[in-house]
Scaffold this motif. Structure first.
Motif, short mmCIF file in Angstrom:
data_model
loop_
_atom_site.label_atom_id
_atom_site.label_comp_id
_atom_site.label_asym_id
_atom_site.label_seq_id
_atom_site.Cartn_x
_atom_site.Cartn_y
_atom_site.Cartn_z
N UNK A 79 -107.36 -60.34 69.20
CA UNK A 79 -106.13 -59.73 69.71
C UNK A 79 -105.70 -58.56 68.82
N UNK A 80 -106.45 -57.47 68.84
CA UNK A 80 -106.12 -56.35 67.96
C UNK A 80 -104.75 -55.76 68.27
N UNK A 81 -104.04 -55.34 67.21
CA UNK A 81 -102.74 -54.67 67.31
C UNK A 81 -101.65 -55.58 67.86
N UNK A 131 -113.26 -53.25 74.71
CA UNK A 131 -114.01 -52.11 74.18
C UNK A 131 -114.48 -52.37 72.75
N UNK A 132 -115.77 -52.23 72.55
CA UNK A 132 -116.34 -52.39 71.22
C UNK A 132 -116.48 -53.83 70.77
N UNK A 133 -116.17 -54.77 71.62
CA UNK A 133 -116.15 -56.19 71.23
C UNK A 133 -117.51 -56.64 70.72
N UNK A 134 -118.53 -56.46 71.53
CA UNK A 134 -119.85 -56.95 71.15
C UNK A 134 -120.43 -56.16 69.98
N UNK A 135 -120.26 -54.84 70.01
CA UNK A 135 -120.82 -54.00 68.94
C UNK A 135 -120.22 -54.33 67.59
N UNK A 164 -118.44 -46.44 68.29
CA UNK A 164 -117.52 -46.06 67.21
C UNK A 164 -116.19 -45.69 67.82
N UNK A 165 -115.12 -46.15 67.23
CA UNK A 165 -113.81 -46.00 67.86
C UNK A 165 -113.40 -44.55 68.04
N UNK A 328 -111.50 -52.26 65.67
CA UNK A 328 -110.93 -53.02 66.78
C UNK A 328 -109.45 -52.68 66.94
N UNK A 329 -108.73 -52.64 65.81
CA UNK A 329 -107.29 -52.35 65.85
C UNK A 329 -107.01 -50.92 66.31
#
Length: 920
Positions: A79-81, A131-135, A164-165, A328-329
């Motif tokens: 649960x980012x942010x 977004x980006x969860x698995x990576x 990459x974010x 993630x955040x």
């Protein structure tokens, strides 16, 4: 590579909850085992357990097993942010897990249930953070993150491409600057109508709040004379509702005039509260994001270029885990604020504050439009949004820094300001009693080893490091290609900056091998500090006057003075040359190049002004070229942290920092409101309003304006005599730590927690904590402490507010930044009278502002603030206890009129505390 289903792993994994002296292990099926710390350490070496808050568990046990699974880290990933208190009950609140009681066993069961729910969330339909969860899970698993295999097992996939974010953030678009605002006033009736809308039609109408709103509306009257703004001083007792009281006219003025009002606070906690209150004004989140902006200094925000370079560097596994959580955040953060925003503040303690500091812009290395991430930069987004917002929620530090960087203080002390169209014309300063201290920091000059090293790195780059720190040449190189004059000036700046302290300067000072003018000067300063103080074996920082100087110091000051003048000249010429390019090449430069040139020219000017108007006048005095300026206080200081030297330098502060504040902030605005519950100093023997308001006018800068401020004090609606008790204990030796700890213990037990212990010295706090931890743990009262628990102050206060029967120990940072309504705070115990520290700076101000009367003023305001933490709403009850029998009667006017102050023995104070707080 395949991973086992996480459910199978969790079914075999128990939970560990560590208290100050004991802990429990609870199996997945609910079997409980209580153990002392030694036995717990042996257990966790061999097995994996669910824990909550790895640094806290590690401090209590002296270690954390490598297989430990911190559920907080899992929450930050899943649960980012999202906000979560770093406690089992914080996880329960965020995940809506029912809590049966406050026992360690229940906390263990919460951890087990929380882990199961979080793992299940990532595979649920409609998971909102994909977004980006698995990576990121793959990257963090490869770095050794204990949760990584469980997450990959849940996702049942190891096929993952690069993510990459910085490639997935929205870009801002350039817009034309807004026109200047109009000057239409806000009428009393329309302000009261807006207040009624904010509080709701069915809410109770408070006359005091309506009076306050009418007063706040006067802030927006058009001024009559240049450099003489409308200034309103409003002292508003707790419970009046001042936040909505000033938001009502401020929002109305912004709408009527297409302008922006800056609301400034001292603490990040109040910034957050204000942001929450604005939900009433802007219930639509999209509109709120457009109309209300939180602004902080650059050092608060994530720098995407720093993140990228750290992610691509060969960092160790802990750093890679942090990078994954940060990415993630960052994808889901509201504004990229890492300090007090939606970033999990406890991650700093988990992975080290030094790692986090590498991710923000703390050294002024920004390359602006040359950065590949410039169009996605969180800082630039915030700046642009604030230009068109109606309300900007800032803090005193940012307002002061903006003012200080736009003001030059000449040798004769004259303040020269430059007009800046980005600065607002209307301010509201909440927590106005802190303006004096905020201005004191902002308008000071520090010629220290660390300050000098920072400037050298900014100019010359990281000379002995592979880290970015490209230096001025790296930032300017492309912009001055083919400009021989600019390149020559740049090389001269780089060359002359060698006079500044270099990496390793402090070790060379200790070894007696300083190199260069600045290090030679600092070595002499350090010599004088040890010669003039008994500080060689001391634990704390030491200071001494700069005059008369020890042998060789005057000459060293002269050499550094000459070197700094040689640095200032090319810096000044270089910034002028860059601005000239803007004019000469106006038809050739694109927007990005113009922005870079202008930003770099301003940056060079600001740093040059620090040297020219700060350091050089100080050295002029020390070298014997000019007389000391009576408007300033100069001193040498050797700073220590935990008994270790960390910095040494020459310091200059204004005796009255409200003077530059008035000149740079108040006079540049058209209307300013300064408000607090503690603006005035009420004197027992004199109830003359002019005398009592004099304090507020002097400390807020209003005394330096020709036109008198509007001023009004509105009393709190609370019945303090009925809702509170004040006891001064007169039969104990406050210097005896055993007696002091016993008093805290028995008072905390009598109140059944909900207790705040305030201390005037960290050493006393530590000593009392050691004696309290065991007894309070046995009584089931959680104990938290600033300077001991690896948790930042804001989070400690959040925990204290949430855990109703907890106890918290702290110093002045806790006292000033706390808002805890309800039974979570029902007892406040102070160890001794909080007199000001007898520093050289305080000595000069004491002389200027009235001697003992100045000491009394500072102390009364501190007591008033401490007592004010207790009663925050109509239903609150509280007891204030001072454990210093020598408390002078002249200080007791700090407390509300009508509240009886009893001087009694400790046993009687304990009994009366218990009786009063147990009354229904």
């Amino acid at each position: 590579m395949s991973f086992p289903p996480p459910q199978e792993v969790l079914e075999r994994t128990g939970a560990l909850v560590a208290g100050p002296t004991h802990g429990i292990i609870i199996s997945p099926d609910g079997e409980v085992e209580e153990l002392e710390h030694g036995a717990l350490r042996r257990k966790i070496r061999a097995q994996s357990y669910l824990i909550c808050n790895r640094p806290v568990v590690g401090r209590r046990l002296g270690m954390v097993g490598q297989k430990a699974l911190d559920v907080l880290e899992l929450f930050a990933f899943v649960r980012p942010a999202q906000f979560c208190l770093p406690l089992p009950r914080g996880l329960a609140a965020a995940l809506k897990i029912d809590i049966k009681d406050r026992s360690p066993e229940e906390e263990g069961l919460i951890l087990i249930e929380a882990a199961r729910r979080l793992i299940a969330e990532i595979t649920a339909p409609g998971y909102p953070y994909p977004e980006g969860l698995l990576a990121q899970a793959r990257q963090m698993a490869d770095a050794g993150w204990s949760w990584g295999p469980l997450i990959l097992g849940a996702l049942q996939s190891s096929e993952v491409g690069p993510w990459q974010v910085w490639d997935h953030l929205p870009e801002w678009e350039e817009e034309a600057p807004p026109p200047p605002p109009d000057s239409l006033p806000v009428g009393k009736d329309e302000a009261l109508d807006r207040l009624s809308q904010l509080i709701g039609k069915d809410a109770e109408q408070r006359d005091s709040q309506r009076d306050y709103t009418a007063l706040a509306a006067r802030t927006f009257d058009p001024p009559e004379t240049a450099d003489e703004p409308v200034v309103v001083l409003a002292e508003a007792g707790t419970g009046i509702g001042k936040t909505l009281g000033y938001i009502a006219p401020a929002s109305l003025w912004a709408e009527k005039n297409d302008g922006t009002v800056w609301i400034s606070t001292y603490t990040k906690n109040l910034q957050r509260q204000l942001d929450q209150e604005l939900d009433r004004l802007y219930p639509d989140p999209v509109k709120k994001a457009r109309k209300a902006v939180i602004r902080k200094g650059r050092e608060n925000y994530l720098c995407l270029l720093n993140l990228q370079e750290l992610a691509q560097s060969p960092i160790q596994h802990e750093g890679r885990i942090l990078i994954g959580l940060v990415q993630r955040w960052a994808r889901y953060s509201r504004d990229g604020d890492m300090i007090g925003g939606d970033f999990p503040s406890w991650l700093g303690e988990h992975f080290g504050q030094s790692r986090l500091s590498q991710l923000t812009d703390r050294r002024g290395e920004c390359i602006y439009a040359a950065c590949a991430h410039y169009k996605k930069c969180f800082i630039e987004k915030s700046r642009r949004r604030s230009r068109k917002a109606s309300l900007v929620i800032a803090n005193h530090a940012l307002v002061m820094i903006q003012a200080a960087t736009r003001a030059a203080i000449s040798k004769d002390g004259k303040i020269e300001t430059a007009h800046d169209p980005e600065l607002p014309t209307r301010y509201i300063f909440d927590e106005g009693h802190h303006l004096f201290d905020a201005a004191d920091s902002a308008f000071a000059a520090h010629l220290s080893g660390q300050e000098g090293l920072d400037l050298r790195r900014w100019i010359r780059g990281a000379e002995n490091s592979k880290r970015r720190g490209r230096g001025l040449e790296g930032r300017l190189d492309e912009l001055i290609a083919g400009d021989d004059e600019a390149r020559s000036l740049l090389q001269e700046v780089i060359h002359t900056a060698r006079c500044l302290p270099a990496d390793g300067w402090h070790g060379r000072l200790i070894d007696g091998t300083p190199f260069g003018p600045a290090e030679n000067f600092l070595a002499r300063v350090r010599q004088q500090l040890y010669a003039r103080t008994a500080g060689k074996e001391e634990y704390h920082s030491i200071e001494c006057p700069p005059l008369p100087p020890v042998e060789g110091l005057q000459e060293a000051a002269g050499e550094l003075l000459t070197a700094l003048k040689a640095l200032v000249a090319p810096m000044k010429a270089l910034s002028a040359r860059l601005l000239k390019k803007l004019d000469q090449e106006a038809d050739e430069l694109d927007s990005a190049e113009r922005n870079r040139l202008e930003s770099l020219a301003q940056s060079i000017s600001r740093r040059r002004e620090t040297v020219e108007f700060g350091w050089i006048p100080m050295l002029d005095v020390l070298a014997g070229h000019s007389d000391p300026d009576q408007e300033f206080v100069d001193w040498f200081e050797l700073e220590r942290a935990h008994g270790r030297e960390v910095n040494v330098g020459y310091y200059r502060h204004w005796v009255d920092p409200s003077l530059p504040f008035a000149g740079t902030v108040l006079k540049s605005a058209q209307g300013t409101m300064i408000t607090s519950a503690t603006l005035r100093d009420r004197l027992t023997e004199n109830h003359n309003p002019d005398v009592e308001w004099h304090t507020a006018e002097v400390r807020t800068g209003a005394a330096h304006l020709i036109s008198p401020p509007l001023r009004q004090s509105l009393n709190s609606p609370f019945d303090y005599p009925a809702q509170s008790r004040i006891f001064i204990v007169n039969d104990m030796n406050k210097r005896d730590l055993n007696q002091l700890a016993a008093a805290y213990r028995e008072l905390f037990l009598a109140a059944d927690g909900g207790a705040l212990g305030l201390f005037t010295a960290i050493s006393r706090l530590r000593g009392v904590y050691q004696r309290l931890a065991g007894p309070l743990e046995e009584a089931g009262l959680p104990l938290y402490a600033q300077h001991i628990d690896p948790i930042n102050v804001a989070t400690l206060v959040d925990i204290f507010r949430e855990v109703e029967h907890s106890c918290l120990l702290g110093t002045d940072a806790v006292r000033d930044g706390m808002d805890v309504p309800g039974p979570s705070l029902r007892l406040c115990v102070f160890d001794k009278v909080p007199w000001p520290r007898p520093t050289l700076l305080h000595k000069a101000r004491r002389k200027r502002f009235g001697g003992q009367a100045y000491d009394d003023l500072i102390t009364r305001l501190r007591l008033k603030q401490a007592y004010g933490r207790l009663i925050r709403r109509q239903s609150d009850k509280g007891v204030f206890v001072m454990l210093d029998g020598a408390t002078p009667s002249r200080l007791l006017s700090a407390f509300p009129e009508g509240v009886e102050v009893e001087r009694i023995g400790l046993a009687e104070a304990i009994q009366k505390t218990k009786e009063f707080l147990s009354e229904t």
